[in-house]
Motif scaffolding. Structure first.
Motif, PDB file in Angstrom:
ATOM      1  N   PRO A  14      -5.958  -5.267  -4.232  1.00 39.87           N
ATOM      2  CA  PRO A  14      -7.253  -4.598  -4.379  1.00 39.87           C
ATOM      3  C   PRO A  14      -8.612  -5.014  -3.449  1.00 39.87           C
ATOM      4  CG  PRO A  14      -6.890  -6.460  -6.049  1.00 39.87           C
ATOM      5  CD  PRO A  14      -5.711  -6.168  -5.226  1.00 39.87           C
ATOM      6  N   LEU A  15      -8.447  -6.358  -2.950  1.00 41.02           N
ATOM      7  CA  LEU A  15      -9.369  -6.334  -1.959  1.00 41.02           C
ATOM      8  C   LEU A  15      -9.233  -5.644  -0.537  1.00 41.02           C
ATOM      9  CD1 LEU A  15     -11.690  -8.346  -0.648  1.00 41.02           C
ATOM     10  CD2 LEU A  15     -10.087  -9.969   0.116  1.00 41.02           C
ATOM     11  N   VAL A  16      -7.997  -5.407  -0.073  1.00 40.60           N
ATOM     12  CA  VAL A  16      -7.848  -4.329   0.848  1.00 40.60           C
ATOM     13  C   VAL A  16      -8.384  -3.054   0.515  1.00 40.60           C
ATOM     14  CG1 VAL A  16      -6.023  -3.388   2.152  1.00 40.60           C
ATOM     15  CG2 VAL A  16      -5.886  -5.722   1.876  1.00 40.60           C
ATOM     16  N   MET A  17      -8.378  -2.611  -0.694  1.00 44.68           N
ATOM     17  CA  MET A  17      -8.823  -1.371  -1.011  1.00 44.68           C
ATOM     18  C   MET A  17     -10.552  -1.321  -0.729  1.00 44.68           C
ATOM     19  SD  MET A  17      -7.267   1.596  -1.309  1.00 44.68           S
ATOM     20  CE  MET A  17      -5.863   0.223  -1.253  1.00 44.68           C
TER      21      MET A  17
ATOM     22  N   LEU B 236       0.812  -1.057  -0.197  1.00 42.79           N
ATOM     23  CA  LEU B 236      -0.079  -0.077  -0.035  1.00 42.79           C
ATOM     24  C   LEU B 236       0.965   1.209  -0.087  1.00 42.79           C
ATOM     25  CD1 LEU B 236      -2.450  -1.176   2.859  1.00 42.79           C
ATOM     26  CD2 LEU B 236      -2.764  -1.355   0.588  1.00 42.79           C
ATOM     27  N   LYS B 237       0.083   2.281  -0.279  1.00 42.80           N
ATOM     28  CA  LYS B 237       0.971   3.793  -0.213  1.00 42.80           C
ATOM     29  C   LYS B 237       0.070   4.636   0.186  1.00 42.80           C
ATOM     30  CE  LYS B 237       3.335   7.349  -3.253  1.00 42.80           C
ATOM     31  NZ  LYS B 237       2.286   8.479  -2.922  1.00 42.80           N
TER      32      LYS B 237
ATOM     33  N   GLY C 266      -0.282   2.338 -17.473  1.00 45.10           N
ATOM     34  CA  GLY C 266      -0.057   0.829 -17.894  1.00 45.10           C
ATOM     35  C   GLY C 266      -0.440   0.083 -16.630  1.00 45.10           C
ATOM     36  N   LEU C 267      -0.194   0.928 -15.344  1.00 43.80           N
ATOM     37  CA  LEU C 267      -0.443   0.047 -14.221  1.00 43.80           C
ATOM     38  C   LEU C 267      -2.106   0.047 -13.722  1.00 43.80           C
ATOM     39  CD1 LEU C 267       2.631   1.636 -12.431  1.00 43.80           C
ATOM     40  CD2 LEU C 267       2.524  -0.609 -13.434  1.00 43.80           C
ATOM     41  N   HIS C 268      -2.347  -0.954 -13.060  1.00 47.29           N
ATOM     42  CA  HIS C 268      -3.626  -1.015 -12.593  1.00 47.29           C
ATOM     43  C   HIS C 268      -3.631  -0.763 -10.910  1.00 47.29           C
ATOM     44  CE1 HIS C 268      -5.070  -2.867 -16.157  1.00 47.29           C
ATOM     45  NE2 HIS C 268      -3.950  -3.665 -16.285  1.00 47.29           N
ATOM     46  N   ILE C 269      -3.651   0.492 -10.792  1.00 49.28           N
ATOM     47  CA  ILE C 269      -3.593   1.123  -9.473  1.00 49.28           C
ATOM     48  C   ILE C 269      -4.985   1.059  -8.858  1.00 49.28           C
ATOM     49  CG2 ILE C 269      -2.745   2.830  -7.880  1.00 49.28           C
ATOM     50  CD1 ILE C 269      -0.614   3.427 -10.103  1.00 49.28           C
ATOM     51  N   ALA C 270      -5.517   0.748  -7.637  1.00 52.58           N
ATOM     52  CA  ALA C 270      -6.698   0.912  -7.000  1.00 52.58           C
ATOM     53  C   ALA C 270      -6.649   2.039  -5.940  1.00 52.58           C
ATOM     54  CB  ALA C 270      -7.136  -0.282  -6.282  1.00 52.58           C
ATOM     55  N   TYR C 271      -7.586   3.104  -5.985  1.00 46.38           N
ATOM     56  CA  TYR C 271      -7.389   4.128  -5.197  1.00 46.38           C
ATOM     57  C   TYR C 271      -8.547   3.956  -4.064  1.00 46.38           C
ATOM     58  CZ  TYR C 271      -4.025   5.942  -8.368  1.00 46.38           C
ATOM     59  OH  TYR C 271      -3.173   6.128  -9.290  1.00 46.38           O
TER      60      TYR C 271
END
Length: 268
Positions: free
Chosen positions: A240-243, A108-109, A123-128
């Protein structure tokens, strides 16, 4: 009429009765358990959280090697409810981007925003996450220079790794000299003694640090200069589940989140 002694139920019927009572009790417990409760892990799942290694109160700061502030309280509260253990990894801003976006060593960030370092995110699959708190970044000047406009800003102080080009209206990097500093306290010091004409910083962090330095209101936000308001978010590439769980936490525990914002002076 003769009296007959009461009949005892057969052992099989008694066993079925006990089973029925136990089943009913379990169903009742399940119905009473809050639907928003987090998953129960046999042992806490460890998550690495990349954070900025800068003194940035009230959002996040380091005191004697320990990470503290609003972000710590918020993420720890989430972790307790959902069965996680947060391991905070403090890194300089430039390296934090590298470890999160390129090396992939972090789960995480925080803080993060899809508006930052957009080219590197392609190109990155980032979940916010949903917004964890709001912020305002702007240019602070000495009170006597308030209202003089961008023409009075020849040298702008910024934190190393931060870019002021997202301000609105945009700043032309060709017309402004930039002076970097590794700490926001050092940056504010430059502004106080006139080594830079303005300081690009988070307004709330600057306010906290100036008060701690005994110099409140000696640098002030100039609302007439470029500035921006946005939201700090949690982000992930690997989890992504944590998000989704964190978003649920922000929604179902809104009273707790609001109390943490008030505690750290972020409710203004």
């Amino acid at each position: 009429m003769p009296n007959h002694p009461a009949r005892r139920p057969p052992e099989r019927n008694a066993a079925l009765c006990r089973l029925w009572i136990l089943t009913t009790a379990l169903i009742a417990v399940c119905l009473l358990t809050p639907l928003c409760a987090g998953p129960v892990h046999a042992e806490p799942v460890e998550l690495t959280v990349g954070v900025e290694r800068i003194d940035y109160p009230p959002y996040g700061s380091f005191r004697q090697g320990d990470y503290e502030g609003y972000a710590r309280d918020l993420l720890d509260s989430f972790a307790i409810e959902y069965g996680y253990t947060m391991v905070y990894v403090p890194l300089p801003v430039k390296r934090l981007y590298q470890e999160f976006l390129e090396t992939g060593t972090l789960d995480l960030k925080f803080p993060d925003s899809p508006d930052w370092q957009q080219t590197r995110r392609k190109g990155l699959h980032i979940a916010y996450s949903a917004p964890a708190c709001s912020y305002t970044d702007g240019i602070l000047v000495r009170p006597e220079n308030l209202g003089k406009g961008m023409g009075a800003i020849r040298t702008l102080g910024i934190l190393a790794g931060f870019k002021p080009w997202l301000l609105n209206p945009p700043i032309d990097p060709k017309t402004i000299k930039v002076s970097e500093n590794a700490s926001i306290s050092g940056l504010l010091g430059k502004g106080l003694v006139g080594r830079v004409d303005g300081v690009y910083a988070n307004v709330e962090a600057a306010r906290h640090l100036l008060s701690a330095m005994g110099r409140p209101d000696q640098l002030v936000l100039d609302p007439g200069l470029p500035h921006m308001t946005g939201y700090y978010r949690l982000s992930t590439i690997k989890r992504p589940l944590v998000m989704r769980e964190f978003d649920r936490f922000l929604k179902t525990r809104s009273a707790l989140v609001d109390s943490l914002r008030r505690k750290h002076g972020l409710d203004r």
